[in-house]
Design an enzyme around this catalytic site. Sequence first.
Site, mmCIF file in Angstrom:
data_model
loop_
_atom_site.group_PDB
_atom_site.id
_atom_site.type_symbol
_atom_site.label_atom_id
_atom_site.label_comp_id
_atom_site.label_asym_id
_atom_site.label_seq_id
_atom_site.Cartn_x
_atom_site.Cartn_y
_atom_site.Cartn_z
ATOM 1 N N CYS A 159 0.828 -1.224 0.000
ATOM 2 C CA CYS A 159 0.000 0.000 0.000
ATOM 3 C C CYS A 159 0.855 1.263 0.000
ATOM 4 O O CYS A 159 0.378 2.339 -0.368
ATOM 5 C CB CYS A 159 -0.921 0.014 1.207
ATOM 6 S SG CYS A 159 -1.980 -1.430 1.308
ATOM 7 N N HIS B 236 -3.303 7.109 2.802
ATOM 8 C CA HIS B 236 -3.723 5.833 2.220
ATOM 9 C C HIS B 236 -5.143 5.532 2.693
ATOM 10 O O HIS B 236 -5.453 5.665 3.882
ATOM 11 C CB HIS B 236 -2.750 4.746 2.676
ATOM 12 C CG HIS B 236 -3.203 3.365 2.367
ATOM 13 N ND1 HIS B 236 -3.746 3.032 1.146
ATOM 14 C CD2 HIS B 236 -3.219 2.230 3.125
ATOM 15 C CE1 HIS B 236 -4.066 1.742 1.161
ATOM 16 N NE2 HIS B 236 -3.765 1.246 2.344
ATOM 17 N N ASN C 64 -10.317 -0.096 -0.308
ATOM 18 C CA ASN C 64 -8.865 0.020 -0.136
ATOM 19 C C ASN C 64 -8.209 -0.599 -1.370
ATOM 20 O O ASN C 64 -8.277 -1.807 -1.565
ATOM 21 C CB ASN C 64 -8.456 -0.718 1.150
ATOM 22 C CG ASN C 64 -6.952 -0.742 1.377
ATOM 23 O OD1 ASN C 64 -6.164 -0.574 0.443
ATOM 24 N ND2 ASN C 64 -6.550 -0.989 2.598
HETATM 25 C C1 LIG Z 1 -10.663 -5.102 9.540
HETATM 26 C C2 LIG Z 1 -11.227 -4.164 10.575
HETATM 27 C C3 LIG Z 1 -12.251 -3.210 9.976
HETATM 28 C C4 LIG Z 1 -11.941 -5.014 11.637
HETATM 29 O O1 LIG Z 1 -12.398 -4.178 12.667
HETATM 30 P P1 LIG Z 1 -12.042 -4.523 14.159
HETATM 31 O O2 LIG Z 1 -12.739 -3.525 14.986
HETATM 32 O O3 LIG Z 1 -10.565 -4.618 14.301
HETATM 33 O O4 LIG Z 1 -12.718 -5.942 14.291
HETATM 34 P P2 LIG Z 1 -12.229 -7.217 15.126
HETATM 35 O O5 LIG Z 1 -11.452 -8.106 14.230
HETATM 36 O O6 LIG Z 1 -11.605 -6.811 16.434
HETATM 37 O O7 LIG Z 1 -13.622 -7.855 15.432
HETATM 38 C C5 LIG Z 1 -14.608 -7.142 16.205
HETATM 39 C C6 LIG Z 1 -15.901 -7.907 16.119
HETATM 40 O O8 LIG Z 1 -16.424 -7.806 14.759
HETATM 41 C C7 LIG Z 1 -16.623 -9.126 14.220
HETATM 42 N N1 LIG Z 1 -16.282 -9.079 12.809
HETATM 43 C C8 LIG Z 1 -15.057 -9.214 12.239
HETATM 44 N N2 LIG Z 1 -15.165 -9.090 10.901
HETATM 45 C C9 LIG Z 1 -16.461 -8.874 10.640
HETATM 46 C C10 LIG Z 1 -17.178 -8.652 9.460
HETATM 47 N N3 LIG Z 1 -16.587 -8.639 8.266
HETATM 48 N N4 LIG Z 1 -18.503 -8.430 9.563
HETATM 49 C C11 LIG Z 1 -19.137 -8.444 10.744
HETATM 50 N N5 LIG Z 1 -18.499 -8.641 11.909
HETATM 51 C C12 LIG Z 1 -17.171 -8.861 11.849
HETATM 52 C C13 LIG Z 1 -15.700 -10.014 14.992
HETATM 53 O O9 LIG Z 1 -16.202 -11.346 15.006
HETATM 54 C C14 LIG Z 1 -15.752 -9.397 16.375
HETATM 55 O O10 LIG Z 1 -16.937 -9.802 17.028
HETATM 56 P P3 LIG Z 1 -16.964 -10.063 18.633
HETATM 57 O O11 LIG Z 1 -16.634 -8.748 19.258
HETATM 58 O O12 LIG Z 1 -18.368 -10.515 18.873
HETATM 59 O O13 LIG Z 1 -15.914 -11.104 18.863
HETATM 60 C C15 LIG Z 1 -10.121 -3.342 11.259
HETATM 61 O O14 LIG Z 1 -9.312 -4.185 12.058
HETATM 62 C C16 LIG Z 1 -9.254 -2.631 10.287
HETATM 63 O O15 LIG Z 1 -9.694 -1.792 9.530
HETATM 64 N N6 LIG Z 1 -7.948 -2.891 10.336
HETATM 65 C C17 LIG Z 1 -7.008 -2.249 9.506
HETATM 66 C C18 LIG Z 1 -7.218 -2.732 8.136
HETATM 67 C C19 LIG Z 1 -6.381 -1.999 7.192
HETATM 68 O O16 LIG Z 1 -6.290 -0.820 7.244
HETATM 69 N N7 LIG Z 1 -5.767 -2.745 6.322
HETATM 70 C C20 LIG Z 1 -5.038 -2.252 5.279
HETATM 71 C C21 LIG Z 1 -3.797 -1.678 5.724
HETATM 72 S S1 LIG Z 1 -2.967 -1.398 4.289
#
Ligand SMILES: CC(C)(COP(=O)(O)OP(=O)(O)OC[C@H]1O[C@@H](n2cnc3c(N)ncnc32)[C@H](O)[C@@H]1OP(=O)(O)O)[C@@H](O)C(=O)NCCC(=O)NCCS
Length: 330
Positions: free
Chosen positions: A119, A255, A286
């Site tokens: 990225c 980004h 993204n």
């Molecule tokens: C991916 C992302 C949106 C997930 O959000 P998060 O708040 O970290 O989510 P978590 O993995 O901690 O999960 C939180 C809850 O959502 C749920 N969950 C995870 N993915 C899910 C989805 N796609 N849809 C619905 N629920 C989801 C999980 O099961 C968890 O549930 P629980 O609390 O009952 O256990 C976030 O981590 C993110 O944006 N990370 C950075 C990604 C990024 O920028 N990547 C590119 C970098 S170049």
Amino acid sequence: MLIEQGASYAGILGIGAYRPARVVPNSEIVDAIDSSDEWIQQRSGIKTRHIADDSETVVSMSVAAARDALAAARVDARQVDCVVVATVSHLLQTPSAATAIAHELGTDQAAAFDISAACAGFCHGIALASDLVRGGSARHVVVIGVERLSDITSPTDRGTAFIFADGAGAAVVGPSDTPAIGPVVWGSDGEQYDLIRQREDWRDAIAAEAPEIPHLVMRGNEVFRWAAFSMAKVAQQALDRAGLTVDDLDCFVPHQANNRITDAMARAMKLPSTVRIARDIIDAGNTSAASVPLALERMIRDGDAKSGDVALLIAFGAGLAYAAQVVTIP
Ligand SMILES: CC(C)(COP(=O)(O)OP(=O)(O)OC[C@H]1O[C@@H](n2cnc3c(N)ncnc32)[C@H](O)[C@@H]1OP(=O)(O)O)[C@@H](O)C(=O)NCCC(=O)NCCS
């Protein structure tokens, strides 16, 4: 021995973009990942994304974006000495996508190569191009960020299926009368290199019982924390290195990883409310290496970034690699 004399300063002369025709709303992907439109919008900001069809390849999207950038810069393809392509989704390992793109653009056998900085690739490319122009190795450089992440994203992976998307953005970098690309602040946190990665290498993928293209896997929560806390500092350093403060900024183009990461960075940097912030992720998702130039092109097209404005770019991702610099809008 003689040495090359480069330009005193380099700048971005034009920006271009290509967005695939097909628009995919959250409603089309939620069933496969047991998610909801509401959850995706709230957690990432994404409403829709563009997904390439078979004809919209890494090369064809790049050529379209680069032509757009060359037209905006009023630079003929034959004036281009170097083509730098940032991508992680050109699935032909060799030759580079850049050589095919340079040829299709109609350059006169320009130097051409791909870079792999995920990225962060486009901002790496801008830094390289600026130094090539100032060092005298090239007069005009086309820098492209392009991805077809849909090829390497599993539609059933809850952590990535709603995030990653396709597209291409390009910039023409050339000589400038004034400093228009600031010093780059870049680096890599290789200790965390596993947080976003191709699930397995090609040999293991092919040896599997049911071979398939290895897809991306991401430890999203850890990436989120790293980006939200560390990247504001890198962005601030890029401002410091350019001798500027947040009060000198017109635009912030991070980004497009997640709107909440963007919010966290803007808060940590105490960006004044007058600074316009790129939010292309809402309907582009993204797009990895393509995200910064796509967001930049959108801001220019919408009138949120005007010629002469000062913009802070920052990109970060797998590796964990990052790069930031201040640029003047062409
Ligand atoms: C991916 C992302 C949106 C997930 O959000 P998060 O708040 O970290 O989510 P978590 O993995 O901690 O999960 C939180 C809850 O959502 C749920 N969950 C995870 N993915 C899910 C989805 N796609 N849809 C619905 N629920 C989801 C999980 O099961 C968890 O549930 P629980 O609390 O009952 O256990 C976030 O981590 C993110 O944006 N990370 C950075 C990604 C990024 O920028 N990547 C590119 C970098 S170049």
